[in-house]
Design a protein around this motif. Structure first.
Motif, PDB file in Angstrom:
ATOM      1  N   ALA A 188      -9.098  -2.204 -34.048  1.00  0.00           N
ATOM      2  CA  ALA A 188     -10.204  -1.342 -33.634  1.00  0.00           C
ATOM      3  C   ALA A 188     -11.226  -2.192 -32.895  1.00  0.00           C
ATOM      4  CB  ALA A 188     -10.844  -0.684 -34.851  1.00  0.00           C
ATOM      5  N   ASN A 189     -11.851  -1.634 -31.879  1.00  0.00           N
ATOM      6  CA  ASN A 189     -12.826  -2.417 -31.127  1.00  0.00           C
ATOM      7  C   ASN A 189     -14.232  -2.246 -31.697  1.00  0.00           C
ATOM      8  OD1 ASN A 189     -13.950   0.001 -30.072  1.00  0.00           O
ATOM      9  ND2 ASN A 189     -12.368   0.034 -28.476  1.00  0.00           N
ATOM     10  N   PRO A 190     -15.165  -3.090 -31.292  1.00  0.00           N
ATOM     11  CA  PRO A 190     -16.526  -3.029 -31.857  1.00  0.00           C
ATOM     12  C   PRO A 190     -17.192  -1.674 -31.674  1.00  0.00           C
ATOM     13  CG  PRO A 190     -16.208  -5.069 -30.643  1.00  0.00           C
ATOM     14  CD  PRO A 190     -15.007  -4.228 -30.371  1.00  0.00           C
ATOM     15  N   VAL A 238     -20.094  -8.833 -38.549  1.00  0.00           N
ATOM     16  CA  VAL A 238     -19.332  -7.878 -39.341  1.00  0.00           C
ATOM     17  C   VAL A 238     -17.916  -7.757 -38.822  1.00  0.00           C
ATOM     18  CG1 VAL A 238     -19.067  -5.404 -39.722  1.00  0.00           C
ATOM     19  CG2 VAL A 238     -21.208  -6.512 -40.230  1.00  0.00           C
ATOM     20  N   PRO A 239     -16.922  -7.577 -39.737  1.00  0.00           N
ATOM     21  CA  PRO A 239     -15.543  -7.463 -39.298  1.00  0.00           C
ATOM     22  C   PRO A 239     -15.243  -6.160 -38.582  1.00  0.00           C
ATOM     23  CG  PRO A 239     -15.741  -7.346 -41.673  1.00  0.00           C
ATOM     24  CD  PRO A 239     -17.113  -7.536 -41.122  1.00  0.00           C
ATOM     25  N   ARG A 240     -14.237  -6.163 -37.790  1.00  0.00           N
ATOM     26  CA  ARG A 240     -13.735  -4.962 -37.120  1.00  0.00           C
ATOM     27  C   ARG A 240     -12.503  -4.463 -37.844  1.00  0.00           C
ATOM     28  NH1 ARG A 240     -12.348  -6.342 -31.172  1.00  0.00           N
ATOM     29  NH2 ARG A 240     -12.886  -8.462 -31.629  1.00  0.00           N
ATOM     30  N   LEU A 241     -12.276  -3.186 -37.765  1.00  0.00           N
ATOM     31  CA  LEU A 241     -11.090  -2.658 -38.417  1.00  0.00           C
ATOM     32  C   LEU A 241      -9.954  -2.579 -37.423  1.00  0.00           C
ATOM     33  CD1 LEU A 241      -9.923  -1.539 -40.989  1.00  0.00           C
ATOM     34  CD2 LEU A 241     -10.601   0.727 -40.249  1.00  0.00           C
ATOM     35  N   GLN A 263     -11.185  -6.775 -38.877  1.00  0.00           N
ATOM     36  CA  GLN A 263     -12.501  -6.582 -38.306  1.00  0.00           C
ATOM     37  C   GLN A 263     -12.952  -7.844 -37.590  1.00  0.00           C
ATOM     38  OE1 GLN A 263     -14.819  -5.296 -41.661  1.00  0.00           O
ATOM     39  NE2 GLN A 263     -14.072  -3.239 -41.394  1.00  0.00           N
ATOM     40  N   GLY A 264     -13.903  -7.695 -36.682  1.00  0.00           N
ATOM     41  CA  GLY A 264     -14.394  -8.852 -35.953  1.00  0.00           C
ATOM     42  C   GLY A 264     -15.817  -8.666 -35.510  1.00  0.00           C
ATOM     43  N   THR A 265     -16.302  -9.514 -34.626  1.00  0.00           N
ATOM     44  CA  THR A 265     -17.696  -9.448 -34.234  1.00  0.00           C
ATOM     45  C   THR A 265     -17.980  -8.222 -33.399  1.00  0.00           C
ATOM     46  OG1 THR A 265     -17.177 -10.766 -32.315  1.00  0.00           O
ATOM     47  CG2 THR A 265     -18.020 -11.928 -34.241  1.00  0.00           C
ATOM     48  N   TYR A 266     -19.231  -7.845 -33.384  1.00  0.00           N
ATOM     49  CA  TYR A 266     -19.660  -6.699 -32.597  1.00  0.00           C
ATOM     50  C   TYR A 266     -20.251  -7.170 -31.281  1.00  0.00           C
ATOM     51  CZ  TYR A 266     -19.007  -3.643 -36.524  1.00  0.00           C
ATOM     52  OH  TYR A 266     -18.465  -2.926 -37.536  1.00  0.00           O
TER      53      TYR A 266
END
Length: 404
Positions: A188-190, A238-241, A263-266
């Motif tokens: 999933a993207n930010p 915060v992580p990305r899904l 999850q990853g950075t926004y």
């Protein structure tokens, strides 16, 4: 937080994670299940994955979820897609069902998307899923990961254990140590994570507006505040899904694709939207004070009106010192203002938006009326005028969406 809070927050969502419709369709294209394949979806939410795959690919399966609200929505969706003869949804705790009720080695697909808490983490969830899968089957597992090294306070703000989320590479290592091979992944993207999270704020906001007397209101206000604050505070880390594919390794005859979210950075840029209803309504001491003062002053003004109606001689003063010519009319005016001030004050303390505007208007009228009494009763009139000024300030100074 209670399950009920999440049911309220997810009321408008069909997919209960940051995956978009397009990415969910992409997941189906990658896995491309065969007609008649048996699919077990643990912690299925509203069953969109299972229902959609049954409709599109002819999958047969079972969805299990702890929420009766979500299970009901899943059944309604199955009926909408005309797949009720191929899927069933069971209200149960997913881990218990997997251990005690699910048929072992009987499923072509076993999925758990974004709910690895059922096994106390990714490794435990994979251990729950493995015995249920037939040789050569497919496991889909969703997990979160940190896209960058998070600040120390990030895990605390999100309410998760510091070791629960790791990097994408470390997540793949956990999958391999569990006896699976990572074959594919969808992330999933930010922006989709932001949209998913922010949509919950809006939903909770509308629920608070529409259910002001519900006993869950205080808890839901706290939940909304916590969700919004934690998301924005740690947003850069915060992580990305997303979804990863880990198949069982040497234990099966064929490798299988599996998917787990991460999850990853926004992004470092965000947009905000407004709407017709207040989201979180902070409490304001000024509103409570102004409401109480309005009630007290309303009582005094009503008493003044009654006195003017029944004891005209009470306001008799030396000629020219009181600008009143008809005590009966004057009495009715003050009685009406007093009663309205009492009602408005009560409304202000109850959080009614209309009461703030009415309170300001009545306080202004009372100020004008008290000017007539200044020559005859200067001390009381000046005190009343000052109290009206305080009421007006309290009603105007408080935040627009605040409640008393």
């Amino acid at each position: 937080m209670s399950l009920r809070a999440y049911e309220i927050a997810e009321a408008r969502n069909r997919i209960l994670n940051p995956f978009t419709e397009d990415k969910l369709d992409l997941l189906g294209e990658i896995c491309h299940p065969s007609p008649g394949a048996r699919h077990l979806d643990l912690a299925c939410g509203k069953g969109e994955l299972l229902n959609r795959w049954s409709s599109r690919y002819g999958v047969h399966g079972t969805g299990v979820d702890l929420s009766e609200v979500f299970v009901t929505a899943a059944r309604e969706r199955a009926n909408e897609l005309n797949v009720t003869d191929r899927v069933q949804f069971i209200h149960a705790e997913a881990a218990t069902y997997a251990k005690e009720n699910a048929e072992p080695s009987a499923h072509d697909i076993v999925s758990c998307i974004g709910a690895t808490w059922i096994g106390n983490g990714l490794t435990g969830t994979l251990d729950l899923m493995r015995p249920l899968l037939r040789p050569g089957g497919l496991i889909l597992v969703g997990e979160i990961f940190w896209n960058t090294t998070p600040p120390p306070e990030a895990a605390t703000a999100l309410g998760i254990d510091h070791h629960t989320c790791v990097s994408l590479a470390a997540t793949a290592e956990r999958i391999e140590r569990s006896g699976f091979e990572l074959l594919d992944m969808i992330l999933a993207n930010p922006d989709s994570w932001d949209r998913y999270t922010a949509s919950q704020w809006w939903t909770i906001s509308d629920w608070l507006r529409d259910n002001p007397d519900d006993p869950e209101v205080p808890a839901m206000r706290d939940f909304l505040r916590q969700c919004r604050t934690s998301h924005l505070r740690v947003r850069p880390a915060v992580p990305r899904l997303g979804r990863l594919h880990p198949p069982p390794s040497h234990t099966f005859a064929q490798p299988i694709n599996q998917i787990s979210p991460h999850q990853g950075t926004y992004p470092d840029m965000a947009t905000a939207s407004t709407h017709h209803g207040p989201a979180f309504r902070p409490e304001s001491g000024w509103l409570t004070f102004a409401g109480m003062l309005g009630v007290v002053l309303g009582v005094f003004n009503a008493i003044e009106g009654l006195i003017a109606l029944f004891r005209n001689d009470y306001f008799v003063t030396p000629a020219g010192r009181l600008l009143v010519f008809d005590y009966t009319t004057w009495g009715w005016i003050w009685l009406a203002i007093g009663i309205l001030q009492i009602a408005a004050g009560a409304g202000i303390m109850a959080g009614q938006v209309w009461a703030r505007a009415v309170g300001v208007i009545l306080a202004a009228l009372a100020m004008i009326g008290q000017f007539a009494f200044v020559p005859a009763y200067p001390v009381w009139s000046i005190i009343s005028i000052a109290l009206c000024v305080v009421i007006i300030y309290g009603l105007i100074a408080a935040p627009r969406n605040a409640t008393g």
